[in-house]
Structures are given as C-alpha cells and as structure tokens.
Scaffold this motif. Structure first.
Motif, PDB file in Angstrom:
ATOM      1  N   TYR A   9      13.003 -11.440   6.064  1.00  0.00           N
ATOM      2  CA  TYR A   9      12.112 -12.124   6.999  1.00  0.00           C
ATOM      3  C   TYR A   9      12.838 -12.602   8.258  1.00  0.00           C
ATOM      4  CZ  TYR A   9       8.066 -11.856   3.988  1.00  0.00           C
ATOM      5  OH  TYR A   9       6.996 -11.380   3.250  1.00  0.00           O
ATOM      6  N   LYS A  10      14.165 -12.783   8.175  1.00  0.00           N
ATOM      7  CA  LYS A  10      14.925 -13.158   9.365  1.00  0.00           C
ATOM      8  C   LYS A  10      15.196 -11.960  10.276  1.00  0.00           C
ATOM      9  CE  LYS A  10      17.305 -17.300   7.706  1.00  0.00           C
ATOM     10  NZ  LYS A  10      18.567 -17.880   7.172  1.00  0.00           N
ATOM     11  N   ASN A  11      15.382 -10.797   9.670  1.00  0.00           N
ATOM     12  CA  ASN A  11      15.753  -9.617  10.448  1.00  0.00           C
ATOM     13  C   ASN A  11      14.581  -8.718  10.823  1.00  0.00           C
ATOM     14  OD1 ASN A  11      18.902  -9.296  10.666  1.00  0.00           O
ATOM     15  ND2 ASN A  11      18.525 -10.099   8.604  1.00  0.00           N
ATOM     16  N   PHE A  12      13.552  -8.691   9.993  1.00  0.00           N
ATOM     17  CA  PHE A  12      12.419  -7.813  10.244  1.00  0.00           C
ATOM     18  C   PHE A  12      11.098  -8.554  10.053  1.00  0.00           C
ATOM     19  CE2 PHE A  12      15.951  -5.237   8.669  1.00  0.00           C
ATOM     20  CZ  PHE A  12      16.104  -4.330   9.718  1.00  0.00           C
ATOM     21  N   PRO A  13      10.862  -9.611  10.820  1.00  0.00           N
ATOM     22  CA  PRO A  13       9.650 -10.409  10.643  1.00  0.00           C
ATOM     23  C   PRO A  13       8.367  -9.617  10.876  1.00  0.00           C
ATOM     24  CG  PRO A  13      10.759 -10.974  12.702  1.00  0.00           C
ATOM     25  CD  PRO A  13      11.697 -10.123  11.927  1.00  0.00           C
ATOM     26  N   ASP A  14       8.447  -8.548  11.680  1.00  0.00           N
ATOM     27  CA  ASP A  14       7.253  -7.768  11.993  1.00  0.00           C
ATOM     28  C   ASP A  14       6.782  -6.899  10.840  1.00  0.00           C
ATOM     29  OD1 ASP A  14       9.665  -6.358  12.326  1.00  0.00           O
ATOM     30  OD2 ASP A  14       8.671  -4.820  13.542  1.00  0.00           O
ATOM     31  N   ARG A  15       7.691  -6.525   9.943  1.00  0.00           N
ATOM     32  CA  ARG A  15       7.298  -5.665   8.826  1.00  0.00           C
ATOM     33  C   ARG A  15       7.749  -6.186   7.461  1.00  0.00           C
ATOM     34  NH1 ARG A  15      11.565  -0.605   9.474  1.00  0.00           N
ATOM     35  NH2 ARG A  15      12.835  -1.556  11.135  1.00  0.00           N
ATOM     36  N   ALA A  16       8.214  -7.413   7.418  1.00  0.00           N
ATOM     37  CA  ALA A  16       8.726  -7.979   6.175  1.00  0.00           C
ATOM     38  C   ALA A  16       7.673  -7.984   5.072  1.00  0.00           C
ATOM     39  CB  ALA A  16       9.254  -9.388   6.411  1.00  0.00           C
ATOM     40  N   ASP A  17       6.450  -8.404   5.407  1.00  0.00           N
ATOM     41  CA  ASP A  17       5.383  -8.438   4.400  1.00  0.00           C
ATOM     42  C   ASP A  17       5.143  -7.051   3.810  1.00  0.00           C
ATOM     43  OD1 ASP A  17       4.932 -11.157   4.584  1.00  0.00           O
ATOM     44  OD2 ASP A  17       3.303 -10.973   6.026  1.00  0.00           O
ATOM     45  N   LYS A  18       5.100  -6.055   4.682  1.00  0.00           N
ATOM     46  CA  LYS A  18       4.854  -4.680   4.224  1.00  0.00           C
ATOM     47  C   LYS A  18       5.962  -4.206   3.290  1.00  0.00           C
ATOM     48  CE  LYS A  18       4.440   0.087   5.856  1.00  0.00           C
ATOM     49  NZ  LYS A  18       4.449   0.984   7.047  1.00  0.00           N
ATOM     50  N   VAL A  19       7.216  -4.409   3.692  1.00  0.00           N
ATOM     51  CA  VAL A  19       8.343  -3.974   2.874  1.00  0.00           C
ATOM     52  C   VAL A  19       8.330  -4.678   1.518  1.00  0.00           C
ATOM     53  CG1 VAL A  19      10.865  -3.965   2.674  1.00  0.00           C
ATOM     54  CG2 VAL A  19       9.784  -3.401   4.860  1.00  0.00           C
ATOM     55  N   TRP A  20       8.073  -5.978   1.551  1.00  0.00           N
ATOM     56  CA  TRP A  20       8.064  -6.760   0.312  1.00  0.00           C
ATOM     57  C   TRP A  20       6.995  -6.246  -0.656  1.00  0.00           C
ATOM     58  CZ3 TRP A  20      11.752  -9.834  -1.358  1.00  0.00           C
ATOM     59  CH2 TRP A  20      11.497 -10.681  -2.434  1.00  0.00           C
ATOM     60  N   HIS A  21       5.810  -5.978  -0.139  1.00  0.00           N
ATOM     61  CA  HIS A  21       4.718  -5.507  -0.994  1.00  0.00           C
ATOM     62  C   HIS A  21       4.967  -4.082  -1.490  1.00  0.00           C
ATOM     63  CE1 HIS A  21       2.617  -9.138  -0.334  1.00  0.00           C
ATOM     64  NE2 HIS A  21       2.215  -8.883   0.898  1.00  0.00           N
ATOM     65  N   LEU A  22       5.639  -3.275  -0.685  1.00  0.00           N
ATOM     66  CA  LEU A  22       5.985  -1.927  -1.140  1.00  0.00           C
ATOM     67  C   LEU A  22       6.982  -1.983  -2.298  1.00  0.00           C
ATOM     68  CD1 LEU A  22       6.345   0.002   2.258  1.00  0.00           C
ATOM     69  CD2 LEU A  22       4.600   0.367   0.506  1.00  0.00           C
ATOM     70  N   ILE A  23       7.932  -2.897  -2.211  1.00  0.00           N
ATOM     71  CA  ILE A  23       8.887  -3.067  -3.314  1.00  0.00           C
ATOM     72  C   ILE A  23       8.144  -3.531  -4.567  1.00  0.00           C
ATOM     73  CG2 ILE A  23      10.889  -4.380  -4.141  1.00  0.00           C
ATOM     74  CD1 ILE A  23      11.854  -4.528  -1.229  1.00  0.00           C
ATOM     75  N   GLU A  24       7.221  -4.464  -4.406  1.00  0.00           N
ATOM     76  CA  GLU A  24       6.423  -4.945  -5.538  1.00  0.00           C
ATOM     77  C   GLU A  24       5.623  -3.813  -6.170  1.00  0.00           C
ATOM     78  OE1 GLU A  24       5.409  -9.603  -4.486  1.00  0.00           O
ATOM     79  OE2 GLU A  24       4.196  -8.035  -3.535  1.00  0.00           O
ATOM     80  N   SER A  25       5.133  -2.905  -5.351  1.00  0.00           N
ATOM     81  CA  SER A  25       4.311  -1.806  -5.870  1.00  0.00           C
ATOM     82  C   SER A  25       5.095  -0.878  -6.793  1.00  0.00           C
ATOM     83  CB  SER A  25       3.725  -0.990  -4.713  1.00  0.00           C
ATOM     84  OG  SER A  25       4.700  -0.157  -4.103  1.00  0.00           O
ATOM     85  N   MET A  26       6.432  -0.888  -6.671  1.00  0.00           N
ATOM     86  CA  MET A  26       7.261  -0.021  -7.514  1.00  0.00           C
ATOM     87  C   MET A  26       7.661  -0.680  -8.825  1.00  0.00           C
ATOM     88  SD  MET A  26       9.814   1.926  -4.839  1.00  0.00           S
ATOM     89  CE  MET A  26      10.799   0.462  -4.525  1.00  0.00           C
TER      90      MET A  26
END
Length: 360
Positions: free
Chosen positions: A284-301
C-alpha cells in the motif's frame, strides 16, 4: 520535515534500500517494542541502522526437509536473516525464533554460522549418512552480501567437492560467479545444479521488492556464464505475484532460456504469519493505485486468504488466477524446450577422505 534516510515526510517514513518498512511483533515474545499501527501516533521516527552481524556457534547445520512440495531432501543455511530484503520472503518468519522481528530485523540483523564447514564435515563423516543432495539456500540466500566477506558458502562447496557430495543451490546474487570454477569441477561429476531466482525484469520494481539483490541483467549474466562452463542451470520465477509480475512469465522464461537455463520452476506468492503484515504495508505504500487489486488477487489463489499451509497446494494456489499462471508456465516452458529432461545428481561418487594416519 524530511528524514535523512528518506524523501518521505515524517508522518510516512520510508527506509530506502530496505524491503520491510516496519518491525511487526514477534509472536514468541511476551514483551517487546513493535511498530504495526502508526495511526494517531505523533512521531514514529526511527533512524535506519547499519546491518549487524551476530555470530552463532551452532551444533547442527543440515536439516531434513519434510515438505513434499519444495523439491529438496535436506537443506543447510550458513546464514539466518537476509540483507537482500525481499519483501515476500517466507523465511522472514524464522527470524522470530532468534528473538528478532520478521520485518526490518530480518534484513538488518544477520546470524552467521562460522563453524558451518566443520559441521558439514562432521555430518558427512557420519557412517549412517546415505548420500542424497543437500540444498544451499533452502531458507535464506547463501550468497547474500555478507558472504563476500565471510566465504562460508565457498568453504561448504570445498568440503562438498572433497567428499563428492551433491549440492543444489538457489540464489539471486551474482556473487555465485566468484565460485564458478569450483562449481565447474563439481558439474563435471554431476555434483551440482544451480537455480537462479528471477522474479521481474522491471528494474524499478526490483529496487522496491528486492532492494539489495542483483539486477535482472546480472542474474541473466550468471545463467549465461555458468551455462557456458557446463554447470546445469535452471531458473525459478518465484514467487509470481498476480497484478505485479504475472504478466512477465513469458519474458522471464524467454530471457532465461536464451541465456542457457535448461530448467524452470515457479511458485505463487503466499503471505504466512508476519509476512502478511509486512507485505501489506509495503504494497500500500508503494502501489496505492493497485494495492487493493493485487491483494484480492492473492486472496483468490488461497481460498479467500493470503496464505495456504496445505502441502501440494500452498506453493501453486488454486482458483482461476492460479490456473492461468499454471497454464502460462506450462505453455511457455514447452515452447522454449525447458524441463525436457530431469537433472539427476550423481551420488555414487561419494567418499570420505582417508586420514594419512591410517596408513601406518
């Protein structure tokens, strides 16, 4: 106000050259000072400090690996903690056993096993040892920066060559080329296989995600030079992070293959224990624009979580995203002719050096 170690204002400090940006609580310690939730606190200023070295006189070095999905039988790690600072590293959690944090402590407090070569020799002299490959860097990188001064990995390789003991290596540091002629001698007898970890070709991402590692260009050079010397080399595109690095799979494999890699493997990111806190903060510090998306993609796996501890599934994940990654990897390794044959270590040459005193 600007901090001396960052271009970021005081209320949101950033430690350049480090992966983790905080020290989450060590779950094994009842009382400690930890930074996890800076909200509503006026100042969390903590100056960055140089890497500290702690010498450990260990009693053992070789560990049996019980996990069926990591591809190794036994591992040995001359160092605990790793200055490379890879933000996703699962080994961070093991630093808690030493009384440290899995965050900044993991990168700044390195435990060194100075007696590792003697311990390896003692292990190999055990008459009950039936030779099987030993893996270097099963936990932390055996060629991390401190190895440049300590030479412990070099000494372990020299002992292995003396005993004709097969060794598997995985690293993301170009320092491995320092020992290329030892590796060449071992390769001539099928005693070694080296895997280079290659996670991204994006230099700006590498600097944030793996701040003190070799560049992708340097890692490809390692693959090329070792291959030219006849050393069997593979590439580990691991861990693959959906939304950050998954689109690079074809290019990573193409570049590795073009430079001589014959084998390839991968894992998907999993954020176990304290790594979940550390990675989330970094993301969230480095990629605030896509952090939510990345986090949810990891959760999906991982079934709605960011970690799965079940053997056979934890390293590859499940669900649509995990399946897409699997198919991409399969298609491109086949297209490039990688993994067409399995490397087999030669265990038949193993020998224990005979003492000269036995001649009299």
């Amino acid at each position: 106000m600007t901090l001396p170690f960052s271009d970021t204002p005081l209320e949101n400090p950033y430690y350049k050259g480090r992966g983790a940006q905080l020290n989450p609580k060590n779950r094994f310690l009842a009382e400690e000072y930890a930074k996890e939730h800076p909200e509503a606190i006026d100042e969390w200023w903590q100056a960055d400090v140089p890497t500290q070295i702690f010498e450990e006189h260990s009693k053992t070095l070789v560990n049996k690996v019980d996990s069926p999905d990591v591809g190794m039988w036994y591992s040995m790690n001359p160092y605990q903690g790793c200055e490379h600072g890879c933000i996703y590293c699962y080994a961070r959690n093991s630093h808690q056993y030493w009384g440290f944090s899995a965050g900044l402590d993991f990168e700044r407090k390195i435990v060194v096993k100075n007696n590792a070569p003697e311990l390896l020799r003692k292990f190999l002299n055990n008459k009950n040892w039936v030779p099987k490959p030993l893996s270097l860097s099963g936990n932390t990188d055996c060629y991390q920066p401190i190895e440049r001064k300590m030479f412990i990995t070099r000494q372990l390789l020299e002992v292995a060559l003396e005993y004709k003991q097969p060794i598997g290596i995985i690293t993301k540091n170009s320092l491995v080329l320092r020992d290329k002629y030892i590796l060449q001698q071992m390769a001539e007898q099928k005693l070694v296989c080296v895997y280079i970890s290659l996670t991204s070709l994006q230099e700006d991402l590498r600097q944030k995600m793996e701040p003190r590692t070799a560049t992708a260009a340097q890692r490809l050079k390692v693959i090329r030079e070792l291959s030219e010397l006849g050393v069997p080399v593979g590439v580990m595109t691991a861990p693959i992070i959906p939304g950050l690095t998954d689109h690079e799979i074809p290019r990573l494999l193409e570049q590795a293959s073009a430079n001589g890699a014959k084998y390839a493997g991968y894992t998907v990111v999993r954020l176990n224990d304290a790594v979940k806190i550390i990675f989330n903060d970094w993301l969230y510090k480095n990629f605030p624009d896509r952090a939510d998306k990345v986090w949810h993609l990891i959760e999906s796996m991982h079934g709605g979580k960011v970690n799965d501890s079940d053997f056979g599934r934890r390293m590859r994940g499940e669900g649509n995203i995990a399946e897409l990654i699997k198919q991409q990897f399969k298609v491109h390794t086949k297209r490039l002719g990688m993994n067409q044959e399995r490397f087999e270590f030669n265990t038949s040459l193993f020998q224990r050096p005979t003492s000269q005193l036995s001649l009299f």
